[in-house]
Structures are given as C-alpha cells and as structure tokens.
Design a protein around this motif. Sequence first.
Motif, PDB file in Angstrom:
ATOM      1  N   CYS A  60       0.839  -1.201   0.000  1.00 24.77           N
ATOM      2  CA  CYS A  60       0.000   0.000   0.000  1.00 24.77           C
ATOM      3  C   CYS A  60       0.873   1.251   0.000  1.00 24.77           C
ATOM      4  O   CYS A  60       0.626   2.202  -0.738  1.00 24.77           O
ATOM      5  N   CYS A  63       2.506   1.663  -3.480  1.00 27.83           N
ATOM      6  CA  CYS A  63       1.516   2.031  -4.507  1.00 27.83           C
ATOM      7  C   CYS A  63       0.937   3.417  -4.310  1.00 27.83           C
ATOM      8  O   CYS A  63       0.403   4.001  -5.240  1.00 27.83           O
ATOM      9  N   GLN A  65      -1.800   4.108  -2.966  1.00 26.75           N
ATOM     10  CA  GLN A  65      -3.254   4.089  -3.162  1.00 26.75           C
ATOM     11  C   GLN A  65      -3.845   3.546  -1.851  1.00 26.75           C
ATOM     12  O   GLN A  65      -3.914   2.330  -1.644  1.00 26.75           O
ATOM     13  N   VAL A 120      -5.864  -2.069 -10.075  1.00 29.65           N
ATOM     14  CA  VAL A 120      -4.840  -1.061  -9.759  1.00 29.65           C
ATOM     15  C   VAL A 120      -3.625  -1.345 -10.634  1.00 29.65           C
ATOM     16  O   VAL A 120      -3.025  -2.426 -10.547  1.00 29.65           O
ATOM     17  N   TYR A 123       1.158   2.290 -10.647  1.00 29.06           N
ATOM     18  CA  TYR A 123       2.216   2.219  -9.631  1.00 29.06           C
ATOM     19  C   TYR A 123       3.547   1.989 -10.330  1.00 29.06           C
ATOM     20  O   TYR A 123       3.601   1.665 -11.527  1.00 29.06           O
ATOM     21  N   VAL A 128       7.182  -2.010  -6.811  1.00 29.78           N
ATOM     22  CA  VAL A 128       6.232  -3.009  -6.284  1.00 29.78           C
ATOM     23  C   VAL A 128       6.857  -4.407  -6.347  1.00 29.78           C
ATOM     24  O   VAL A 128       6.740  -5.185  -5.398  1.00 29.78           O
TER      25      VAL A 128
END
Length: 169
Positions: A60, A63, A65, A120, A123, A128
Amino acid sequence: MDFYETIRRRRSIRAYKSDHVPTNALANIVEAARLAPSACNRQPWKLVAVTNAEMRKKLCAVCKQEFLGEAPVILLALGAAENSWKRACDDHHIVEIDLGIMMEHVVLAAAAEGLGTCWVCAYDVPAVNAAAGVSAPWSVLAMSPLGYASGEPTPLDRKPISEMFELWD
Ligand SMILES: Cc1cc2nc3c(=O)[nH]c(=O)nc-3n(C[C@H](O)[C@H](O)[C@H](O)COP(=O)(O)O)c2cc1C
C-alpha cells in the motif's frame, strides 16, 4: 447471480470493511482465474492473495493508493512476458492481454461472490516487484484489493452504444 447482472453490478470499490473473505469465495475466484483463456494456452501468469498485514502495508505504501490497505486481501497478478505467446509480425509478447483477461475473470467472479475489487495498475512496477519480493521473469502487472465494500461508489457513465459499437454487415 446472473452473468449480465454481475457485469452490471461490478464497480471499482475504493472503500472496504475489514471483514474476512470466506475461504470458499476465494477458492471460487482462483478457479475462475485458472480457467481464463490465454494465447496458445501459455498461461503466463500467477495469482497471489496477500493476507499478511505487514506485506499489505508495504504494498500500500509503495503504490500510494490508500484504499488498497483497507481490504483484508490484496491480489497480485504476476506475469512473465517470456512465457507468453509472441506475435511473429513484431515480436510482441501478448502477456498484458492474457493477464487482463485473467484479472477480469477474478474481478467478475469476486462480484458474483458479493465481493469488491478495483483494478490497480498506476504504480511503479519495479518498486512493487521489489516490495513483493518478485523477480524476473515475473513482474506484478496488476493488483486489486479484495473484500466487502463499505458504501456504494458514485455512478459513472459509459459511452453510448452508438459511439462504441459498429455493425459492419
Ligand atoms: C487496466 C486498469 C487499470 C486501473 N488502474 C487503476 C488504479 O491504479 N487506481 C484506481 O483507483 N483505479 C484504477 N482502475 C479503475 C478504473 O478507474 C475504473 O474501472 C473506471 O473508472 C470505471 O469505473 P468502474 O470500474 O467503477 O466501472 C483501473 C482500471 C483498469 C481497467
């Protein structure tokens, strides 16, 4: 739920309850993903369900988001371009189309289970991959929270059929 009703009801959910995702619902979603078609049946994918709280927090944060962190599960769609079918005319690997189909099976199966998701893709992929401990040939090509929605998203329009469909008879 009827197939078309599932399609009509599915929305991108960006607010979640912390309620547990039932094991049988997750199993049904995974089976829907497994049955997805791919070019030449290469299946250049893996689906990962992250329930570990520390890993979810990490993903999280990378990202950026926030809503990802609200859901009890984060789904990762991993693709390996080198395992996917390659188009001869331009040597293009089709991995993103394959992954997109697999992920949409996931999203619709989740909707049929009464669960919320949200694609999603916005990113930093290397960041990631590093946070998730994913290395070549694999890469996290899409993610989604999975859980029960808290509240209804605002309605969104779609282009009318006259703008997006043509019949070439
Ligand atoms: C390939 C793809 C990538 C997306 N990436 C994101 C994203 O990074 N963050 C986000 O909040 N929504 C993302 N979305 C969700 C879209 O914004 C959403 O599907 C669209 O606005 C239509 O809304 P609906 O899904 O509620 O019908 C993505 C959707 C798709 C199909």
